[in-house]
Scaffold this active site. Structure first.
Site, PDB file in Angstrom:
ATOM      1  N   ASN A  39      -0.074   9.063  -7.501  1.00  0.00           N
ATOM      2  CA  ASN A  39      -1.198   9.937  -7.113  1.00  0.00           C
ATOM      3  C   ASN A  39      -0.888  10.709  -5.824  1.00  0.00           C
ATOM      4  OD1 ASN A  39      -1.346   7.978  -5.177  1.00  0.00           O
ATOM      5  ND2 ASN A  39      -3.495   7.446  -5.497  1.00  0.00           N
ATOM      6  N   SER A  41      -0.595   9.724  -2.861  1.00  0.00           N
ATOM      7  CA  SER A  41      -1.446   9.347  -1.721  1.00  0.00           C
ATOM      8  C   SER A  41      -0.633   9.106  -0.448  1.00  0.00           C
ATOM      9  CB  SER A  41      -2.274   8.105  -2.055  1.00  0.00           C
ATOM     10  OG  SER A  41      -1.435   7.061  -2.491  1.00  0.00           O
ATOM     11  N   ASP A  81      -3.785   8.304 -10.734  1.00  0.00           N
ATOM     12  CA  ASP A  81      -4.131   7.184  -9.869  1.00  0.00           C
ATOM     13  C   ASP A  81      -4.251   5.930 -10.736  1.00  0.00           C
ATOM     14  OD1 ASP A  81      -5.579   5.378  -8.214  1.00  0.00           O
ATOM     15  OD2 ASP A  81      -6.246   7.096  -7.023  1.00  0.00           O
ATOM     16  N   THR A 151       5.383  -8.878  -1.029  1.00  0.00           N
ATOM     17  CA  THR A 151       6.073  -8.769   0.258  1.00  0.00           C
ATOM     18  C   THR A 151       6.344 -10.140   0.872  1.00  0.00           C
ATOM     19  OG1 THR A 151       5.909  -7.818   2.456  1.00  0.00           O
ATOM     20  CG2 THR A 151       3.845  -8.436   1.448  1.00  0.00           C
ATOM     21  N   SER A 187      -1.876  -8.711   8.406  1.00  0.00           N
ATOM     22  CA  SER A 187      -2.693  -7.487   8.424  1.00  0.00           C
ATOM     23  C   SER A 187      -3.508  -7.490   7.134  1.00  0.00           C
ATOM     24  CB  SER A 187      -1.793  -6.238   8.437  1.00  0.00           C
ATOM     25  OG  SER A 187      -1.162  -6.067   7.170  1.00  0.00           O
ATOM     26  N   TYR A 189      -3.403  -5.225   4.955  1.00  0.00           N
ATOM     27  CA  TYR A 189      -2.425  -4.860   3.918  1.00  0.00           C
ATOM     28  C   TYR A 189      -1.728  -6.113   3.378  1.00  0.00           C
ATOM     29  CZ  TYR A 189       2.253  -4.208   2.191  1.00  0.00           C
ATOM     30  OH  TYR A 189       3.401  -4.334   1.454  1.00  0.00           O
ATOM     31  N   HIS A 190      -1.216  -6.950   4.291  1.00  0.00           N
ATOM     32  CA  HIS A 190      -0.492  -8.147   3.826  1.00  0.00           C
ATOM     33  C   HIS A 190      -1.436  -9.071   3.032  1.00  0.00           C
ATOM     34  CE1 HIS A 190       2.485  -6.881   6.970  1.00  0.00           C
ATOM     35  NE2 HIS A 190       3.318  -7.294   6.051  1.00  0.00           N
ATOM     36  N   LYS A 193      -1.766  -8.085  -0.572  1.00  0.00           N
ATOM     37  CA  LYS A 193      -0.644  -8.544  -1.404  1.00  0.00           C
ATOM     38  C   LYS A 193      -0.816 -10.026  -1.773  1.00  0.00           C
ATOM     39  CE  LYS A 193       2.308  -4.979  -1.369  1.00  0.00           C
ATOM     40  NZ  LYS A 193       2.661  -4.229  -2.579  1.00  0.00           N
ATOM     41  N   ARG A 248      12.552   3.431  11.971  1.00  0.00           N
ATOM     42  CA  ARG A 248      11.993   4.007  13.204  1.00  0.00           C
ATOM     43  C   ARG A 248      13.039   4.009  14.329  1.00  0.00           C
ATOM     44  NH1 ARG A 248       7.167   4.529  15.103  1.00  0.00           N
ATOM     45  NH2 ARG A 248       7.168   3.037  16.823  1.00  0.00           N
TER      46      ARG A 248
END
Ligand code: NAD
Ligand code: USQ
Length: 392
Positions: A39, A41, A81, A151, A187, A189-190, A193, A248
């Site tokens: 999608n 995103s 999506d 992850t 987080s 996010y984690h 998962k 990074r």
């Protein structure tokens, strides 16, 4: 067991992303049939914070044309999506895959920690997508192998050796039972998962779906041999929200900015190069688990602390004539900055996989790849220093 000669029809959800695109290139180069859905995103969210991929990214149609031109292969791309179940149903029915690789999630820890709206978006996007995938595979063809990208961060940084198994035996108040291998996210996010993994394990028991749930560590790198032209490059994020630590640091070195270990820099993770990541994924696609099995695979190749990585990038940059400094910055995250870390890894090796690219050499290749884009990267200097804090 399937052998390497077997050709697969592979549907990649999240094909426009960093790993999804690289995997698509690897699979077509090995004569697998590749279909992809995205999608877009990540493109939009990276733009939202004023950043962009380090290497310019052609539109999806142009990427598909470049694959035809340079690799003489076809990829069928669907814009859509995966939280839209009608669209996902249409794509699975049309592509008739043997395996669906699912990368299509909001994958940035800082993005998920910005505020309530970003946390809700992350949970909804990631879990709705997983549930749609589970139900549609059951409805359309329950023999499809679901290769779901999870992850290593699902395990957190526990003070015990992390097993590579779905369950472990535990004695609680003197009584023994099998429990799901313990997980603790760093987080939202984690945590999304972790919830994915619980859902996948649960529906595997309920419906006997065939699932590989990959616990992968942070990926780094800019090269795979299939990238024979600039138009085939995969995205490469480096800003404070979407950039991962090794990528990074390499951009910081190119820009003459100090490398930024957060806090004490003793945070330790299991890393894997982009080349080894896509090759490990190919191995898992070509060697599926038994029908009805839920398989957990720990996918990382080298364990390093952030301080060790900063030192490697500094040395690689200096070999290339750059002046590289390391400057610790206040940690925007809430995480252990010094800890024990010892995850197990045996399944990939047991399937014949051996790693090829290691961090010490690869960071030098990355800096070499990034140097021609220095002028482009200068435009994004303002989005490098961390601003997204876990605790406000
Ligand atoms: P990425 O953001 O570059 O790729 C994810 C892709 O999924 C993007 O193109 C995005 O547009 C798409 N997407 C997101 N939600 C979608 C939805 N609802 N429908 C359709 N498409 C959607 O991220 P990446 O670095 O390539 O990571 C791929 C996967 O691997 C993610 O699930 C991530 O959590 C996991 N992972 C990444 C790393 C890493 O270091 N990059 C390490 C371990 C695991
Ligand atoms: N870090 C620094 N300096 C930086 C950037 C990061 O010290 O400039 C530190 C972080 O504090 C953290 C570690 O490096 O301790 C890793 O951070 P990261 O941003 O590279 O990785 P993370 O946020 O964990 O997320 C990335 C991907 C995610 C994937 C995960 C794998 O974005 O999709 O799931 O790596 S893992 O870490 O195993 O969970």
């Amino acid at each position: 067991m399937l052998t390497y000669e077997v050709l697969m029809r592979v549907l990649i959800l999240g094909i426009d992303g960093y790993i999804g695109w690289a995997l698509a290139l690897r699979l077509v180069s090995k004569n697998h049939e590749v279909y992809g859905m995205d999608n877009l995103s990540t493109r939009k969210a990276v733009e939202e914070i004023g950043s962009d991929s380090a290497f310019p990214l052609p539109a999806p149609e142009d990427r598909v044309n470049a694959v035809k031109e340079y690799l003489d292969a076809d990829i069928k791309f669907y814009k859509g999506d995966i939280t839209d179940k009608e669209k996902l149903r249409e794509v699975i029915k049309e592509s008739k895959p043997n395996v669906i690789v699912d990368f299509a999630e909001q994958r940035s820890a800082p993005y998920s920690m910005k505020d309530l709206d970003h946390a809700v978006y992350t949970i909804n996007n990631n879990l709705d997508g997983t549930l749609n995938l589970i139900y549609l595979v059951k409805e359309i063809d329950p023999s499809i192998h679901i290769l779901k990208m999870g992850t290593m961060g699902e395990y957190g940084t526990p003070n015990f050796d992390i097993p590579e198994s779905v369950f472990i035996e535990a004695i609680i108040n003197g009584k023994k039972d099998k429990i799901f291998t313990p997980r603790w996210g760093g987080s939202v996010y984690h945590f999304s998962k972790i919830f994915d993994s619980y859902l996948l394990a649960y529906y595997n028991q309920l419906y006997g779906l065939t699932i590989t749930d990959i616990m992968q560590g942070p990926v780094y790198g800019s090269r795979i041999p299939e990238i024979v032209n600039e138009s085939l490059r995969t995205r490469f994020d480096f800003d404070e929200v979407w950039g991962t630590v090794v990528n990074r640091f390499c951009v910081e070195a190119v820009l003459g900015l100090p490398l930024t270990p957060y806090g004490k820099g003793g945070q330790t993770r299991g890393f894997i190069s982009l080349e080894d990541s896509v090759e490990a994924l190919r191995t898992l696609i070509e060697h599926p688990p038994k029908q009805g099995e839920y398989r957990v695979v720990n996918q990382f190749m080298e364990i390093h602390s952030v301080n060790e990585i900063a030192q490697m990038v500094k040395e690689a940059g200096e070999e290339l004539g750059l002046h590289v400094e390391i400057k610790h910055v206040e940690n925007p995250r809430v995480e252990a900055e010094e800890h024990y870390y010892n995850p197990e890894r045996r399944i990939l090796e047991s399937l014949g996989f051996t790693p090829k690219r290691f961090m010490r050499e690869e960071v030098k290749n990355m800096i070499e790849d990034l140097l021609p884009y220095k002028e482009r990267l200068e435009r994004f200097k303002d989005v490098i220093m961390p601003k997204t804090k876990w605790r406000k």
